[in-house]
Design a protein around this motif. Structure first.
Motif, short mmCIF file in Angstrom:
data_model
loop_
_atom_site.label_atom_id
_atom_site.label_comp_id
_atom_site.label_asym_id
_atom_site.label_seq_id
_atom_site.Cartn_x
_atom_site.Cartn_y
_atom_site.Cartn_z
N PRO A 1 0.81 -1.23 0.00
CA PRO A 1 0.00 0.00 0.00
C PRO A 1 0.84 1.27 0.00
N LEU A 2 1.93 1.27 0.76
CA LEU A 2 2.79 2.46 0.79
C LEU A 2 3.42 2.72 -0.59
N PHE A 3 3.79 1.66 -1.28
CA PHE A 3 4.38 1.82 -2.61
C PHE A 3 3.38 2.48 -3.57
N THR B 1 12.87 9.38 -3.99
CA THR B 1 13.18 10.65 -3.34
C THR B 1 13.37 10.41 -1.85
N TRP B 2 13.99 11.39 -1.19
CA TRP B 2 14.13 11.31 0.26
C TRP B 2 12.77 11.26 0.95
N TRP B 3 11.81 12.00 0.40
CA TRP B 3 10.49 12.07 1.04
C TRP B 3 9.82 10.70 1.12
N ALA B 4 10.04 9.87 0.11
CA ALA B 4 9.44 8.53 0.13
C ALA B 4 9.90 7.75 1.35
N LEU C 1 1.81 9.76 -5.63
CA LEU C 1 2.23 11.11 -5.24
C LEU C 1 3.46 11.58 -5.98
N GLY C 2 4.07 10.70 -6.78
CA GLY C 2 5.26 11.07 -7.53
C GLY C 2 6.50 11.22 -6.67
N THR D 1 12.64 -0.86 -1.76
CA THR D 1 11.43 -0.80 -2.58
C THR D 1 11.19 0.58 -3.16
N PHE D 2 11.49 1.63 -2.40
CA PHE D 2 11.09 2.98 -2.79
C PHE D 2 12.21 3.78 -3.45
#
Length: 275
Positions: free
Chosen positions: A123-125, A136-139, A131-132, A214-215
């Motif tokens: 779900p997080l992926f 990124t660090w934000w992920a 969200l694009g 994963t991210f």
């Protein structure tokens, strides 16, 4: 113990065995990181006959290891700040304000912390991709914060509950709003609890692997655990560089745990003993 070791020697012997079992892999990595390539797959010698810093040089001269170190540091610090900010704001009303269902909410928080990361990674992926924010660090900050928040809320709630109830009443009588009571009274007194939560969150984010794998897709946001896992090449496994990277990554963990182990223990045991 008839015919055996005296009882007083049994506990120290067990402690020594546990320490050896825990430290031998670390010592093996340290010695491997200083061995030249010609000695990596040969035993003896156990210790490097000709110690070299070549593997450390390769890490920083031929690999983007300094960049992944920066990624790990930024993500870990940002995750720690986010978890402490959100967690403390949630812990104060749970500990001091008359809110219905606080016990149920804490039970849900505790239950959420028991979910394995593999359950939430799907779900997080999807959310991060929509969200694009992938690669990124934000992920990583969002995913690490979501996974570390339950522990942070639990630690800080129990820590605030241990503070005298008269503190909140006195601050309200003096004209403080609930926010002012939280910011000016409770937050300064909760520094040990905040330190314990911060250390645990930082160590989790620093060593987390599944979400980071994963991210992230490139060195732009890849963290150290993933970079080490991707060291093996197509035709060879770079044992020396992997060992050197493992040593570098472990040093901050040793320093933090050694300097703040009392805060860690207090954070894990807060609220466990009453009276």
């Amino acid at each position: 113990m008839n015919g055996g070791l005296p009882r007083r020697l049994l506990l120290p012997l067990c402690v020594i065995l546990v320490l050896l079992w825990s430290l031998l892999p670390i010592l093996w990595q340290v010695t491997t990181s200083f061995k030249p390539n010609s000695e990596l797959l040969s035993l003896p010698p156990l210790m490097p006959a000709s110690p070299t810093f070549e593997h450390y040089r390769v890490l920083f001269d031929e690999q983007p290891f300094h960049h992944v170190l920066v990624n790990s540091t930024v993500v870990a610090f940002a995750t720690t700040l986010a978890a402490l900010g959100i967690g403390s704001l949630a812990a104060f009303p749970l500990a001091r304000l008359p809110i219905r269902g606080k016990g149920t909410f804490l039970g849900i928080v505790l239950g959420a912390s028991m979910f394995p990361a593999i359950v939430t990674v799907g779900p997080l992926f999807v959310i991060i991709r929509e969200l694009g924010l992938r690669d990124t660090w934000w992920a990583l900050v969002i995913s690490h914060t979501s996974f570390s928040l339950p522990l942070t809320i639990w630690i800080l709630t129990n820590f605030m509950r241990e503070l005298p109830e008269d503190l909140y009443r006195a601050s309200r009588i003096d004209g403080c709003t609930p926010w002012q009571s939280f910011y000016h009274v409770f937050l300064p007194l909760c520094r040990p609890g905040l330190a314990a939560a911060a250390i645990l969150v930082f160590l989790f984010s620093w060593t987390e692997f599944l979400f980071a794998l994963t991210f992230t897709a490139t060195e732009a946001s890849r963290t150290v655990p993933v970079a080490i896992a991707l060291f093996p090449g197509l035709h060879e496994i770079r044992w020396g560089e992997m060992a050197a990277a493992s040593v570098i990554v472990t040093i901050p963990v040793f320093l933090i745990v050694g300097a703040f182990h009392k805060h860690i223990v207090r954070g894990l045991t807060v609220g466990a003993v009453k009276g």
